[in-house]
Design a protein around this motif. Sequence first.
Motif, PDB file in Angstrom:
ATOM      1  N   ASP A 299       0.338 -15.062   7.175  1.00 43.42           N
ATOM      2  CA  ASP A 299      -0.511 -15.782   6.222  1.00 43.42           C
ATOM      3  C   ASP A 299      -1.961 -15.326   6.344  1.00 43.42           C
ATOM      4  O   ASP A 299      -2.662 -15.159   5.339  1.00 43.42           O
ATOM      5  N   TRP A 543       9.762 -12.652   7.507  1.00 41.33           N
ATOM      6  CA  TRP A 543       9.543 -12.753   6.061  1.00 41.33           C
ATOM      7  C   TRP A 543      10.750 -13.268   5.286  1.00 41.33           C
ATOM      8  O   TRP A 543      10.592 -13.867   4.220  1.00 41.33           O
ATOM      9  N   ASP A 546      10.455 -16.860   4.275  1.00 36.81           N
ATOM     10  CA  ASP A 546       9.397 -17.221   3.326  1.00 36.81           C
ATOM     11  C   ASP A 546      10.005 -17.259   1.919  1.00 36.81           C
ATOM     12  O   ASP A 546      10.433 -16.239   1.385  1.00 36.81           O
TER      13      ASP A 546
END
Length: 704
Positions: A299, A543, A546
């Motif tokens: 982030d 990832w 996400d």
Amino acid sequence: MKQILQSFKTGITELADLPSPKVKPGQVLIQTTRSLVSLGTERMLVEFGKASLIQKARQQPDKVKMVLDKIKTEGLMPTIETVFNKLEQPLPLGYCNVGKVVAVGREVTDFKVGDRVASNGQHAEFVSIPQNLVAHVPDNISDEEAAFTVIGSIGLQGIRLINPTMGETIVVIGLGLIGLLSAEMLVANGCKVIGYDLDDNKVEIAKEKGIIAFNPLKGNDPVKFVLENTNNIGADGVLITASAKSNDIISQAAQMSRKRGRITLVGVIGLDISRAEFYEKELSFQVSCSYGPGRYDDDYEFKGIDYPLPFVRWTEKRNFETVLQLISSGKIKVANLISEIVPLDEFDKIYGEIGSSKSIASIIKYNENTKLENTIVVNKKELKSLKGVIGLIGAGNFTKMTLLPALKGTGAQIKHIVSSGGVNGTALARKHNITQSTTDYDLVLDDKDVDLVMITTRHNLHAKMVTKALDKGKHVFVEKPLALNHEELEAIEETYKNNNGTLMIGFNRRFSPHTEKIKSLVGNAPMNIVATMNAGAIPSDVWVHDMQVGGGRIIGEACHYLDLMVYLTGSKIKTVCMNALGENPAENTDNASILVKMENGSSGVVNYFANGSKSYSKERLEVFSQEKTLIMDNFIKTSGYGTKGFSKLKTKLDKGHKTQFGLILEEIKKGSIALIPYDELINVTKASFAAIQSLKEAKWVDVE
């Protein structure tokens, strides 16, 4: 462009020709003028690469366990192939870069073209770096001096964790580059600094910087020396910047500390800690993480989300800026630490002798007239035919470990391979005789020779690339998933209607001989299916989890078994209901069960679990129909019960990839790759979305 790479397989350090990276959103493209070689870190990487397989295994016992588990579930040869493929992946070296900005990505606000900056970029003529890992260089600092920014930040973060106050005595163990920079910053902070190292040259440099420095090999016992120089009180803090395998350093650090002293580790040492030494003095011990807060946080680093300054005063970028400020003000002097400045083309003067080098800091100088080139020719060859020419977008693990090995020996004509940084794509182009390596996927879409585009990128890029490729009239293979949400899927459907290209998703498991055997034995009769994926845990910060990037593991992986149900039953999915483990199941799609109802009345369950043993089979399929039971174990063995004339099928691990790609190559020559009906691809994709909706709403959800 040229970039320095390290091979973990051969140990060779090379200056490779690569395509220049394209600037990404949130990043700046930098043309490098100088970079600093971190001799300690890079020496370890080079020496690891030169080590034998047995030596590598001894250094990474955790990886050995993973290999043994993989052998149990997938067999010896597939595991060996995986290990060697991993070792073949080149590693870019370097993380201390200075240059000028030549392009700015979308959403970048802090930089403009022409700015002189320092970053954690690699030893490459061009690097694309997220803006939170880049800092402006003051005008009164030379490029050589600015190259110390990032490595100085590593020492600064260790100092911040010790939290020294003016007048305290801090010991720095190890006076290499990080140690010398750290010691000088501590002096600037008003501390009394004691440092020691086994190299007389480094000791002399430290003394010139106002540090009480000595070499233990010259008769000084480190613990006694510190006690004598602190009136037997001991050090307030100890900063360990040394590299050693023994536990002696951590023991010495404890013994020379005062009661309630602080010890921070920046280097790499043995950590067999004596409880008694720490217990009696109530010592604090902490390991410092690289450049500071924000490191390894996607982030912060890749999405550009900064930590609010009132709550996190020092981030890695602010540490960069602090080091530059200290150099600019003359509080720390780095010019006298430079041992050599070497042109990039003569890089081997540094790396050829890195194991025995006594240098403090080696600087690499770059040619400032180098031009950006996003594409390079790796293998000069003529296309045998203009039918079935492939443009491959994505050079990650799936491409390297699965797709390209499956295409080996098929005669596939791959003209382009696209990778974001150029490193992986070029390495794979070399190995698999691919004509060009590029960082520009638009080049592939605009190439009239290419009629098949294969997309294997991160999941959030799939939908956009699919629509662009279809709009260019290409046939498109995309590794699952097709899209991450309804909006993306609707855009694909609209584009598909208006173009002639065909579409295929990588639902390879329906092409496995085990799946085909089961299908031949049960036909399209109503059936019950239980499919279990013992997927294994993936850390929460990867990832895939996400939802904006990977879409989660149900959309990204469990879709394989939704497609298997469509194939085996000969019917589309009508409705789904998903439940997951825990008190807040909507937050745990890693451990979930999906009930599936087919249009023809067949029923199934997809169990997707991440909390099982890695030594158990990764995939298992059970089919019940017409008083027959078929059990498939990990695409290696299928057993039949009540199946007259069939009892067992056993193969090496075969999930259908090779058959799938072989059929695609055959069909593309006929002008289509529609191996799976288009409406089934859309149905499975919508079913995966419906599963997530079901989990959130705790009810059955119809698939539109």
